[in-house]
Design an enzyme around this catalytic site. Structure first.
Site, PDB file in Angstrom:
ATOM      1  N   TYR A  70       0.839  -1.217   0.000  1.00  0.00           N
ATOM      2  CA  TYR A  70       0.000   0.000   0.000  1.00  0.00           C
ATOM      3  C   TYR A  70       0.866   1.256   0.000  1.00  0.00           C
ATOM      4  CZ  TYR A  70      -4.452  -2.349   0.144  1.00  0.00           C
ATOM      5  OH  TYR A  70      -5.555  -3.096  -0.207  1.00  0.00           O
ATOM      6  N   GLN A 104     -15.082   3.261  -7.656  1.00  0.00           N
ATOM      7  CA  GLN A 104     -14.492   2.117  -6.953  1.00  0.00           C
ATOM      8  C   GLN A 104     -13.027   2.413  -6.660  1.00  0.00           C
ATOM      9  OE1 GLN A 104     -15.832  -1.880  -8.761  1.00  0.00           O
ATOM     10  NE2 GLN A 104     -16.032  -0.411 -10.435  1.00  0.00           N
ATOM     11  N   ASP A 107      -7.812   6.099  -5.409  1.00  0.00           N
ATOM     12  CA  ASP A 107      -6.638   6.950  -5.665  1.00  0.00           C
ATOM     13  C   ASP A 107      -6.905   8.447  -5.507  1.00  0.00           C
ATOM     14  OD1 ASP A 107      -7.065   6.087  -9.204  1.00  0.00           O
ATOM     15  OD2 ASP A 107      -8.057   7.658  -8.048  1.00  0.00           O
ATOM     16  N   HIS A 122     -15.145   2.293  -2.259  1.00  0.00           N
ATOM     17  CA  HIS A 122     -14.149   1.393  -1.651  1.00  0.00           C
ATOM     18  C   HIS A 122     -13.140   2.142  -0.807  1.00  0.00           C
ATOM     19  CE1 HIS A 122     -15.102  -1.715  -5.018  1.00  0.00           C
ATOM     20  NE2 HIS A 122     -15.918  -1.849  -3.983  1.00  0.00           N
ATOM     21  N   CYS A 154      -6.436   1.971  20.450  1.00  0.00           N
ATOM     22  CA  CYS A 154      -6.380   0.592  21.008  1.00  0.00           C
ATOM     23  C   CYS A 154      -5.033  -0.071  20.777  1.00  0.00           C
ATOM     24  CB  CYS A 154      -7.491  -0.268  20.392  1.00  0.00           C
ATOM     25  SG  CYS A 154      -7.185  -0.717  18.677  1.00  0.00           S
ATOM     26  N   GLY A 191     -14.699   2.025 -17.268  1.00  0.00           N
ATOM     27  CA  GLY A 191     -13.399   1.507 -16.850  1.00  0.00           C
ATOM     28  C   GLY A 191     -13.447   0.518 -15.720  1.00  0.00           C
ATOM     29  N   THR A 192     -14.478  -0.344 -15.745  1.00  0.00           N
ATOM     30  CA  THR A 192     -14.528  -1.380 -14.714  1.00  0.00           C
ATOM     31  C   THR A 192     -14.820  -2.734 -15.339  1.00  0.00           C
ATOM     32  OG1 THR A 192     -15.534  -2.122 -12.632  1.00  0.00           O
ATOM     33  CG2 THR A 192     -16.986  -0.973 -14.174  1.00  0.00           C
ATOM     34  N   SER A 193     -14.151  -3.761 -14.795  1.00  0.00           N
ATOM     35  CA  SER A 193     -14.357  -5.128 -15.308  1.00  0.00           C
ATOM     36  C   SER A 193     -15.636  -5.728 -14.739  1.00  0.00           C
ATOM     37  CB  SER A 193     -13.160  -6.003 -14.923  1.00  0.00           C
ATOM     38  OG  SER A 193     -13.089  -6.091 -13.500  1.00  0.00           O
ATOM     39  N   PRO A 218     -12.435  -0.329 -23.192  1.00  0.00           N
ATOM     40  CA  PRO A 218     -11.873  -0.904 -24.429  1.00  0.00           C
ATOM     41  C   PRO A 218     -12.219  -2.378 -24.608  1.00  0.00           C
ATOM     42  CG  PRO A 218     -10.116  -0.252 -22.886  1.00  0.00           C
ATOM     43  CD  PRO A 218     -11.408   0.107 -22.256  1.00  0.00           C
TER      44      PRO A 218
HETATM   45  C1  BV8 Z   1     -18.296  -7.488   0.666  1.00  0.00           C
HETATM   46  C2  BV8 Z   1     -10.082  -1.333  -2.290  1.00  0.00           C
HETATM   47  C3  BV8 Z   1     -19.414  -8.594   2.349  1.00  0.00           C
HETATM   48  C4  BV8 Z   1      -8.843  -2.081  -1.897  1.00  0.00           C
HETATM   49  C5  BV8 Z   1     -11.383  -2.970  -3.510  1.00  0.00           C
HETATM   50  C6  BV8 Z   1     -15.609 -13.894   0.116  1.00  0.00           C
HETATM   51  C7  BV8 Z   1     -15.690 -13.206   1.328  1.00  0.00           C
HETATM   52  C8  BV8 Z   1     -16.274 -11.947   1.406  1.00  0.00           C
HETATM   53  C9  BV8 Z   1     -16.730 -11.340   0.254  1.00  0.00           C
HETATM   54  C10 BV8 Z   1     -16.617 -12.019  -0.935  1.00  0.00           C
HETATM   55  C11 BV8 Z   1     -16.097 -13.297  -1.022  1.00  0.00           C
HETATM   56  N1  BV8 Z   1     -16.147 -13.689  -2.327  1.00  0.00           N
HETATM   57  C12 BV8 Z   1     -16.678 -12.716  -3.059  1.00  0.00           C
HETATM   58  C13 BV8 Z   1     -16.978 -11.710  -2.237  1.00  0.00           C
HETATM   59  C14 BV8 Z   1     -17.510 -10.470  -2.589  1.00  0.00           C
HETATM   60  C15 BV8 Z   1     -16.295  -9.592  -2.912  1.00  0.00           C
HETATM   61  C16 BV8 Z   1     -16.106  -9.671  -4.404  1.00  0.00           C
HETATM   62  O1  BV8 Z   1     -16.843  -9.042  -5.126  1.00  0.00           O
HETATM   63  N2  BV8 Z   1     -15.115 -10.452  -4.842  1.00  0.00           N
HETATM   64  C17 BV8 Z   1     -14.946 -10.620  -6.281  1.00  0.00           C
HETATM   65  C18 BV8 Z   1     -13.463 -10.685  -6.602  1.00  0.00           C
HETATM   66  C19 BV8 Z   1     -15.697 -11.847  -6.710  1.00  0.00           C
HETATM   67  N3  BV8 Z   1     -16.635  -8.268  -2.482  1.00  0.00           N
HETATM   68  C20 BV8 Z   1     -16.241  -7.851  -1.285  1.00  0.00           C
HETATM   69  O2  BV8 Z   1     -15.524  -8.458  -0.527  1.00  0.00           O
HETATM   70  C21 BV8 Z   1     -16.794  -6.495  -0.895  1.00  0.00           C
HETATM   71  N4  BV8 Z   1     -17.348  -6.603   0.415  1.00  0.00           N
HETATM   72  O3  BV8 Z   1     -18.848  -8.175  -0.149  1.00  0.00           O
HETATM   73  O4  BV8 Z   1     -18.559  -7.553   1.974  1.00  0.00           O
HETATM   74  C22 BV8 Z   1     -19.804  -8.271   3.705  1.00  0.00           C
HETATM   75  C23 BV8 Z   1     -21.132  -7.961   3.949  1.00  0.00           C
HETATM   76  C24 BV8 Z   1     -21.514  -7.709   5.224  1.00  0.00           C
HETATM   77  C25 BV8 Z   1     -20.571  -7.738   6.257  1.00  0.00           C
HETATM   78  C26 BV8 Z   1     -19.233  -8.007   5.985  1.00  0.00           C
HETATM   79  C27 BV8 Z   1     -18.837  -8.273   4.690  1.00  0.00           C
HETATM   80  C28 BV8 Z   1     -15.704  -5.469  -0.831  1.00  0.00           C
HETATM   81  C29 BV8 Z   1     -15.082  -5.316  -2.191  1.00  0.00           C
HETATM   82  C30 BV8 Z   1     -14.116  -4.152  -2.148  1.00  0.00           C
HETATM   83  C31 BV8 Z   1     -12.709  -4.647  -2.337  1.00  0.00           C
HETATM   84  N5  BV8 Z   1     -11.805  -3.510  -2.400  1.00  0.00           N
HETATM   85  N6  BV8 Z   1     -10.606  -1.882  -3.528  1.00  0.00           N
HETATM   86  C32 BV8 Z   1      -7.665  -1.660  -2.726  1.00  0.00           C
HETATM   87  O5  BV8 Z   1      -7.838  -0.936  -3.727  1.00  0.00           O
HETATM   88  O6  BV8 Z   1      -6.564  -2.070  -2.381  1.00  0.00           O
HETATM   89  S1  BV8 Z   1     -11.889  -3.604  -4.978  1.00  0.00           S
HETATM   90  C33 BV8 Z   1     -10.675  -3.287  -6.096  1.00  0.00           C
HETATM   91  O7  BV8 Z   1     -10.850  -4.215  -7.148  1.00  0.00           O
HETATM   92  C34 BV8 Z   1     -10.795  -1.965  -6.759  1.00  0.00           C
HETATM   93  O8  BV8 Z   1     -11.205  -0.939  -5.907  1.00  0.00           O
HETATM   94  C35 BV8 Z   1     -11.819  -2.194  -7.827  1.00  0.00           C
HETATM   95  O9  BV8 Z   1     -13.090  -1.962  -7.365  1.00  0.00           O
HETATM   96  C36 BV8 Z   1     -11.688  -3.654  -8.063  1.00  0.00           C
HETATM   97  C37 BV8 Z   1     -11.047  -3.825  -9.390  1.00  0.00           C
HETATM   98  O10 BV8 Z   1     -12.085  -3.657 -10.291  1.00  0.00           O
HETATM   99  P1  BV8 Z   1     -11.966  -2.602 -11.471  1.00  0.00           P
HETATM  100  O11 BV8 Z   1     -11.978  -1.241 -10.915  1.00  0.00           O
HETATM  101  O12 BV8 Z   1     -13.003  -2.989 -12.424  1.00  0.00           O
HETATM  102  O13 BV8 Z   1     -10.543  -2.829 -12.081  1.00  0.00           O
HETATM  103  P2  BV8 Z   1     -10.079  -4.066 -12.951  1.00  0.00           P
HETATM  104  O14 BV8 Z   1      -8.600  -4.055 -12.951  1.00  0.00           O
HETATM  105  O15 BV8 Z   1     -10.819  -5.280 -12.520  1.00  0.00           O
HETATM  106  O16 BV8 Z   1     -10.612  -3.731 -14.424  1.00  0.00           O
HETATM  107  C38 BV8 Z   1     -10.113  -2.615 -15.093  1.00  0.00           C
HETATM  108  C39 BV8 Z   1     -11.080  -2.358 -16.232  1.00  0.00           C
HETATM  109  O17 BV8 Z   1     -10.663  -1.168 -16.894  1.00  0.00           O
HETATM  110  C40 BV8 Z   1     -11.078  -3.465 -17.297  1.00  0.00           C
HETATM  111  O18 BV8 Z   1     -12.405  -3.748 -17.673  1.00  0.00           O
HETATM  112  C41 BV8 Z   1     -10.321  -2.837 -18.460  1.00  0.00           C
HETATM  113  O19 BV8 Z   1     -10.806  -3.286 -19.710  1.00  0.00           O
HETATM  114  C42 BV8 Z   1     -10.659  -1.391 -18.278  1.00  0.00           C
HETATM  115  N7  BV8 Z   1      -9.693  -0.441 -18.840  1.00  0.00           N
HETATM  116  C43 BV8 Z   1      -8.361  -0.603 -18.994  1.00  0.00           C
HETATM  117  N8  BV8 Z   1      -7.830   0.532 -19.534  1.00  0.00           N
HETATM  118  C44 BV8 Z   1      -8.872   1.403 -19.692  1.00  0.00           C
HETATM  119  C45 BV8 Z   1     -10.040   0.788 -19.249  1.00  0.00           C
HETATM  120  N9  BV8 Z   1     -11.241   1.393 -19.288  1.00  0.00           N
HETATM  121  C46 BV8 Z   1     -11.281   2.644 -19.776  1.00  0.00           C
HETATM  122  N10 BV8 Z   1     -10.192   3.310 -20.208  1.00  0.00           N
HETATM  123  C47 BV8 Z   1      -8.978   2.728 -20.185  1.00  0.00           C
HETATM  124  N11 BV8 Z   1      -7.897   3.384 -20.631  1.00  0.00           N
HETATM  125 ZN    ZN Z   2      -8.068   0.854  17.314  1.00  0.00          ZN
END
Ligand code: BV8
Ligand code: ZN
Length: 248
Positions: A70, A104, A107, A122, A154, A191-193, A218
């Site tokens: 991070y 999402q 940054d 997020h 804490c 811009g999200t997958s 894209p």
């Molecule tokens: C939740 C912060 C429940 C951190 C992020 C097991 C246990 C618990 C939960 C789960 C589990 N299994 C699944 C889940 C649900 C889970 C989930 O969805 N998992 C997925 C992988 C299946 N979700 C969670 O855990 C969420 N919380 O469910 O809690 C709960 C409920 C009650 C009580 C307690 C718990 C929390 C999810 C948040 C995770 N944190 N970010 C950090 O950044 O370090 S998510 C992180 O990944 C990013 O923030 C972003 O959101 C995500 C990546 O996605 P994208 O932004 O789409 O990026 P990606 O690289 O995937 O795609 C890029 C896209 O851009 C592509 O499509 C590409 O084609 C395109 N692109 C490329 N270039 C360009 C472009 N587009 C336009 N222009 C360009 N030039």
């Molecule tokens: Zn604390």
């Protein structure tokens, strides 16, 4: 890049919209030089999987590595600038009656470009949080290998102010995003997958409530088939072209 007809049709949809909601993902920051989650992380971090590091377990198993990742991301983001895609979303605000921006991304580039009232679904990279007692503090300064930040209340090791996988979306962000998805009449997904939930579910909510869906990416995503319009291209080029068509 999309043809003029597709861009024109989206500009008309924007002009007719009463309330536009926008959901952005890592792709919007790609042209600023911020690697997306699905890019192979280069160099030092190539051997790490973001899906493993962005978890509470990582901060228990190996907090030094998790924090150093991070810290590296913080230093990288501090060096980059918003791109024309971020700027176009700022300009869009002046062209629509109401715009709600949900990101999402952690940054802070939308805010640095000038977007206001950004809903950070997020969280944000530039703060520290205590998962135990929910204390929030400004981001600590520390380089790789430095001692880890501990909670002033804490004493536990803090985590970054982002929502890690398995953590809840901040209730205020969740509520505001759901209200926007259910009340907007046009929903842009940029811009999200669309792999991460509940963020990716917002588009389905908007569609179910009758909003038009425009995808800017894209590449195809699980949302492409259900979109009313798809603009296949990089947001840093597609969004300015869309603004130009809207302002024409
Ligand atoms: C939740 C912060 C429940 C951190 C992020 C097991 C246990 C618990 C939960 C789960 C589990 N299994 C699944 C889940 C649900 C889970 C989930 O969805 N998992 C997925 C992988 C299946 N979700 C969670 O855990 C969420 N919380 O469910 O809690 C709960 C409920 C009650 C009580 C307690 C718990 C929390 C999810 C948040 C995770 N944190 N970010 C950090 O950044 O370090 S998510 C992180 O990944 C990013 O923030 C972003 O959101 C995500 C990546 O996605 P994208 O932004 O789409 O990026 P990606 O690289 O995937 O795609 C890029 C896209 O851009 C592509 O499509 C590409 O084609 C395109 N692109 C490329 N270039 C360009 C472009 N587009 C336009 N222009 C360009 N030039
Ligand atoms: Zn604390």
């Amino acid at each position: 890049m999309p043809g003029p007809d597709a861009t024109e049709a989206c500009a008309e949809a924007l002009a007719d919209a009463r309330h536009v909601a926008v959901l952005t993902g890592a792709g919007v920051s790609a042209e600023s030089g911020v690697p997306t989650f699905r890019d192979a992380l280069e160099g030092l971090w190539a051997k790490h999987d973001p899906m493993q590091l962005a978890t509470p377990e990582a901060f228990v198993r190996d907090p030094q590595t998790a924090w150093d990742w991070y810290r590296w991301r913080r230093s990288l983001v501090a060096e980059v600038a918003p791109n024309p895609g971020h700027d176009a979303l700022v300009a869009l605000t002046a062209h629509v009656d109401k715009l709600t921006l949900v990101t999402q991304n952690v940054d802070g580039l939308h805010q640095r470009a000038g977007s206001r009232d950004v809903i950070e679904f997020h969280g944000n990279l530039f703060s520290d949080k205590c998962a135990h007692c929910d204390t929030r503090e400004p981001a600590h300064t520390g380089d790789a290998g430095d001692p880890l930040p501990t909670c002033g209340q804490c004493g536990r090791v803090m985590t970054p102010g982002v929502v890690l996988f398995g953590e809840m979306i901040p209730p205020a962000a969740m509520q505001a995003s759901e209200i926007a998805a259910t009340t907007c009449d046009l929903f842009l997904v940029v811009g999200t997958s669309a792999q991460v939930y509940p963020a990716a579910g917002l588009a389905g909510t908007a569609r179910a409530c009758g909003a038009g869906i425009i995808e800017i990416n894209p590449e195809a995503t699980p949302l492409s088939a259900g979109a009313d319009h798809v603009l296949r291209g990089p947001s840093g080029e597609v969004l300015p072209a869309l603004l130009a068509a809207l302002a024409a």
